[in-house]
Write a protein that holds these residues in place. Structure first.
Motif, PDB file in Angstrom:
ATOM      1  N   ARG A 109       0.854  -1.187   0.000  1.00 24.69           N
ATOM      2  CA  ARG A 109       0.000   0.000   0.000  1.00 24.69           C
ATOM      3  C   ARG A 109       0.890   1.237   0.000  1.00 24.69           C
ATOM      4  NH1 ARG A 109       0.245   1.403   5.215  1.00 24.69           N
ATOM      5  NH2 ARG A 109       0.242  -0.179   6.816  1.00 24.69           N
ATOM      6  N   PRO A 110       0.451   2.260  -0.736  1.00 21.13           N
ATOM      7  CA  PRO A 110       1.229   3.501  -0.740  1.00 21.13           C
ATOM      8  C   PRO A 110       1.266   4.078   0.680  1.00 21.13           C
ATOM      9  CG  PRO A 110      -0.501   3.534  -2.424  1.00 21.13           C
ATOM     10  CD  PRO A 110      -0.749   2.344  -1.558  1.00 21.13           C
ATOM     11  N   LYS A 111       2.439   4.569   1.077  1.00 24.32           N
ATOM     12  CA  LYS A 111       2.563   5.162   2.409  1.00 24.32           C
ATOM     13  C   LYS A 111       3.739   6.131   2.427  1.00 24.32           C
ATOM     14  CE  LYS A 111       3.201   4.087   7.277  1.00 24.32           C
ATOM     15  NZ  LYS A 111       3.587   3.062   8.249  1.00 24.32           N
ATOM     16  N   ASP A 112       3.487   7.350   2.858  1.00 22.60           N
ATOM     17  CA  ASP A 112       4.533   8.363   3.063  1.00 22.60           C
ATOM     18  C   ASP A 112       5.457   8.510   1.859  1.00 22.60           C
ATOM     19  OD1 ASP A 112       3.493   8.697   5.632  1.00 22.60           O
ATOM     20  OD2 ASP A 112       4.862   7.222   6.498  1.00 22.60           O
ATOM     21  N   GLY A 113       4.893   8.507   0.664  1.00 22.08           N
ATOM     22  CA  GLY A 113       5.694   8.684  -0.545  1.00 22.08           C
ATOM     23  C   GLY A 113       6.434   7.436  -0.988  1.00 22.08           C
ATOM     24  N   GLY A 114       6.215   6.336  -0.316  1.00 21.96           N
ATOM     25  CA  GLY A 114       6.846   5.065  -0.677  1.00 21.96           C
ATOM     26  C   GLY A 114       5.813   3.959  -0.612  1.00 21.96           C
ATOM     27  N   THR A 115       6.255   2.782  -0.153  1.00 21.62           N
ATOM     28  CA  THR A 115       5.374   1.622  -0.113  1.00 21.62           C
ATOM     29  C   THR A 115       5.517   0.892   1.211  1.00 21.62           C
ATOM     30  OG1 THR A 115       5.687   1.345  -2.493  1.00 21.62           O
ATOM     31  CG2 THR A 115       4.782  -0.541  -1.297  1.00 21.62           C
ATOM     32  N   ALA A 116       4.381   0.608   1.850  1.00 28.15           N
ATOM     33  CA  ALA A 116       4.376  -0.303   2.996  1.00 28.15           C
ATOM     34  C   ALA A 116       4.202  -1.691   2.400  1.00 28.15           C
ATOM     35  CB  ALA A 116       3.232   0.027   3.939  1.00 28.15           C
ATOM     36  N   LEU A 117       5.134  -2.568   2.688  1.00 30.54           N
ATOM     37  CA  LEU A 117       5.095  -3.938   2.176  1.00 30.54           C
ATOM     38  C   LEU A 117       5.051  -4.898   3.351  1.00 30.54           C
ATOM     39  CD1 LEU A 117       5.363  -6.117  -0.072  1.00 30.54           C
ATOM     40  CD2 LEU A 117       7.854  -5.899   0.208  1.00 30.54           C
ATOM     41  N   SER A 118       4.062  -5.807   3.333  1.00 26.38           N
ATOM     42  CA  SER A 118       4.022  -6.843   4.355  1.00 26.38           C
ATOM     43  C   SER A 118       4.016  -8.202   3.681  1.00 26.38           C
ATOM     44  CB  SER A 118       2.785  -6.698   5.253  1.00 26.38           C
ATOM     45  OG  SER A 118       1.608  -6.946   4.529  1.00 26.38           O
ATOM     46  N   GLN A 119       4.582  -9.156   4.387  1.00 26.24           N
ATOM     47  CA  GLN A 119       4.465 -10.552   3.978  1.00 26.24           C
ATOM     48  C   GLN A 119       3.890 -11.304   5.163  1.00 26.24           C
ATOM     49  OE1 GLN A 119       7.987 -12.712   2.668  1.00 26.24           O
ATOM     50  NE2 GLN A 119       6.714 -14.147   1.521  1.00 26.24           N
ATOM     51  N   TRP A 120       2.870 -12.099   4.886  1.00 28.16           N
ATOM     52  CA  TRP A 120       2.122 -12.847   5.880  1.00 28.16           C
ATOM     53  C   TRP A 120       2.121 -14.302   5.463  1.00 28.16           C
ATOM     54  CZ3 TRP A 120      -2.277 -15.743   4.915  1.00 28.16           C
ATOM     55  CH2 TRP A 120      -3.109 -16.072   5.990  1.00 28.16           C
ATOM     56  N   MET A 121       2.145 -15.197   6.443  1.00 27.41           N
ATOM     57  CA  MET A 121       1.989 -16.610   6.112  1.00 27.41           C
ATOM     58  C   MET A 121       1.191 -17.296   7.208  1.00 27.41           C
ATOM     59  SD  MET A 121       3.774 -19.095   8.003  1.00 27.41           S
ATOM     60  CE  MET A 121       3.824 -20.314   6.712  1.00 27.41           C
ATOM     61  N   GLN A 122       0.504 -18.349   6.792  1.00 29.07           N
ATOM     62  CA  GLN A 122      -0.308 -19.153   7.703  1.00 29.07           C
ATOM     63  C   GLN A 122       0.091 -20.611   7.548  1.00 29.07           C
ATOM     64  OE1 GLN A 122      -4.758 -18.855   7.616  1.00 29.07           O
ATOM     65  NE2 GLN A 122      -4.543 -20.915   6.771  1.00 29.07           N
ATOM     66  N   LEU A 123       0.289 -21.284   8.652  1.00 27.78           N
ATOM     67  CA  LEU A 123       0.519 -22.733   8.638  1.00 27.78           C
ATOM     68  C   LEU A 123      -0.826 -23.449   8.568  1.00 27.78           C
ATOM     69  CD1 LEU A 123       3.168 -23.239  11.473  1.00 27.78           C
ATOM     70  CD2 LEU A 123       3.504 -23.590   9.019  1.00 27.78           C
ATOM     71  N   GLY A 124      -0.903 -24.484   7.752  1.00 27.82           N
ATOM     72  CA  GLY A 124      -2.090 -25.316   7.681  1.00 27.82           C
ATOM     73  C   GLY A 124      -3.272 -24.634   7.024  1.00 27.82           C
ATOM     74  N   PRO A 125      -4.420 -25.278   7.093  1.00 29.75           N
ATOM     75  CA  PRO A 125      -4.776 -26.417   7.923  1.00 29.75           C
ATOM     76  C   PRO A 125      -4.345 -27.774   7.362  1.00 29.75           C
ATOM     77  CG  PRO A 125      -6.686 -25.757   6.665  1.00 29.75           C
ATOM     78  CD  PRO A 125      -5.574 -24.780   6.342  1.00 29.75           C
ATOM     79  N   GLY A 126      -4.002 -27.826   6.057  1.00 32.41           N
ATOM     80  CA  GLY A 126      -3.569 -29.091   5.461  1.00 32.41           C
ATOM     81  C   GLY A 126      -2.235 -29.544   6.021  1.00 32.41           C
ATOM     82  N   ARG A 127      -1.955 -30.823   5.871  1.00 36.81           N
ATOM     83  CA  ARG A 127      -0.714 -31.386   6.401  1.00 36.81           C
ATOM     84  C   ARG A 127       0.503 -30.879   5.636  1.00 36.81           C
ATOM     85  NH1 ARG A 127      -0.610 -35.267  10.013  1.00 36.81           N
ATOM     86  NH2 ARG A 127       1.209 -36.291   9.128  1.00 36.81           N
ATOM     87  N   SER A 128       1.618 -30.816   6.361  1.00 36.12           N
ATOM     88  CA  SER A 128       2.889 -30.387   5.775  1.00 36.12           C
ATOM     89  C   SER A 128       4.005 -31.209   6.413  1.00 36.12           C
ATOM     90  CB  SER A 128       3.118 -28.895   6.062  1.00 36.12           C
ATOM     91  OG  SER A 128       3.380 -28.700   7.443  1.00 36.12           O
ATOM     92  N   GLY A 129       5.230 -30.874   6.058  1.00 36.02           N
ATOM     93  CA  GLY A 129       6.370 -31.530   6.690  1.00 36.02           C
ATOM     94  C   GLY A 129       6.378 -31.334   8.196  1.00 36.02           C
ATOM     95  N   LEU A 130       5.858 -30.212   8.649  1.00 34.69           N
ATOM     96  CA  LEU A 130       5.787 -29.946  10.085  1.00 34.69           C
ATOM     97  C   LEU A 130       4.841 -30.944  10.764  1.00 34.69           C
ATOM     98  CD1 LEU A 130       7.223 -27.823  11.769  1.00 34.69           C
ATOM     99  CD2 LEU A 130       5.141 -26.467  11.698  1.00 34.69           C
ATOM    100  N   SER A 131       3.805 -31.370  10.054  1.00 38.66           N
ATOM    101  CA  SER A 131       2.854 -32.343  10.610  1.00 38.66           C
ATOM    102  C   SER A 131       3.555 -33.646  10.973  1.00 38.66           C
ATOM    103  CB  SER A 131       1.744 -32.643   9.597  1.00 38.66           C
ATOM    104  OG  SER A 131       1.093 -31.464   9.196  1.00 38.66           O
ATOM    105  N   VAL A 132       4.529 -34.041  10.164  1.00 36.85           N
ATOM    106  CA  VAL A 132       5.273 -35.278  10.426  1.00 36.85           C
ATOM    107  C   VAL A 132       6.041 -35.157  11.749  1.00 36.85           C
ATOM    108  CG1 VAL A 132       7.091 -36.810   9.547  1.00 36.85           C
ATOM    109  CG2 VAL A 132       5.418 -35.803   7.963  1.00 36.85           C
ATOM    110  N   ALA A 133       6.684 -34.013  11.956  1.00 37.25           N
ATOM    111  CA  ALA A 133       7.424 -33.795  13.208  1.00 37.25           C
ATOM    112  C   ALA A 133       6.468 -33.800  14.396  1.00 37.25           C
ATOM    113  CB  ALA A 133       8.184 -32.473  13.140  1.00 37.25           C
ATOM    114  N   ILE A 134       5.299 -33.191  14.232  1.00 37.82           N
ATOM    115  CA  ILE A 134       4.306 -33.160  15.314  1.00 37.82           C
ATOM    116  C   ILE A 134       3.784 -34.567  15.596  1.00 37.82           C
ATOM    117  CG2 ILE A 134       2.004 -32.317  15.943  1.00 37.82           C
ATOM    118  CD1 ILE A 134       2.784 -29.717  14.327  1.00 37.82           C
TER     119      ILE A 134
END
Length: 168
Positions: free
Chosen positions: A108-133
């Protein structure tokens, strides 16, 4: 920086934001070019579009190959689920109806530049982390916490790389 949830089934998330002294179009050119991402990630080794796609659009797919000291090497197919130029780019890993993870860049534009965010969510499907759990169910909260902290550090490093390149 924040993360929520303690158990995998809670679909815990992590998000990091930075401000970049460059217009959204400049930042967008970097975040929407997935083939640049392996150069900016500790785990991601390569990325390639599938099905003849040349770039992101809702419904396109790409394969990513990753490597981690504790998890070894793996390959996932991601599905673009949100794509609004200069605003949002998100993908679901593996099955889009029950992903092992969801990742999103938001600008999003902010203060003459750009606010950049990166977000991530684990799951709900199985992943490599599920094996460790599965192997250590009594340590689930610690396993999830440690992995979220790794993602937080990795996201912060990726955003720093994007910022450096966009401001150059």
């Amino acid at each position: 920086m924040e993360w929520t949830g303690a158990r995998y089934a809670d679909t815990p998330t992590v998000e990091v934001e930075t401000w970049i002294d460059a217009p959204p179009a400049t930042v967008w050119a970097l975040v929407s070019d997935i083939e640049l991402m392996p150069d900016m990630s500790e785990e991601l080794r390569s990325v390639a579009w599938l099905d003849g796609a040349a770039g992101p659009a809702v419904g396109t797919r790409f394969v990513g190959r990753s490597e981690h000291e504790a998890f070894g090497k793996w390959e996932t197919t991601s599905h673009v689920i949100e794509y609004e130029p200069e605003s949002v780019f998100a993908w679901a890993v593996q099955d889009p109806s029950e992903p092992s993870a969801v990742w999103r860049f938001r600008l999003r534009p902010k203060d003459g530049g750009t606010a950049l965010s990166q977000w991530m969510q684990l799951g709900p499907g199985r992943s490599g982390l599920s094996v460790a759990i599965d192997r250590m169910p009594d340590k689930e909260q610690k396993i999830v916490f440690v992995r979220l902290r790794e993602f937080e550090r990795g996201i912060a490093a990726t955003l720093a790389q994007i910022k450096r390149r966009a401001e150059a």
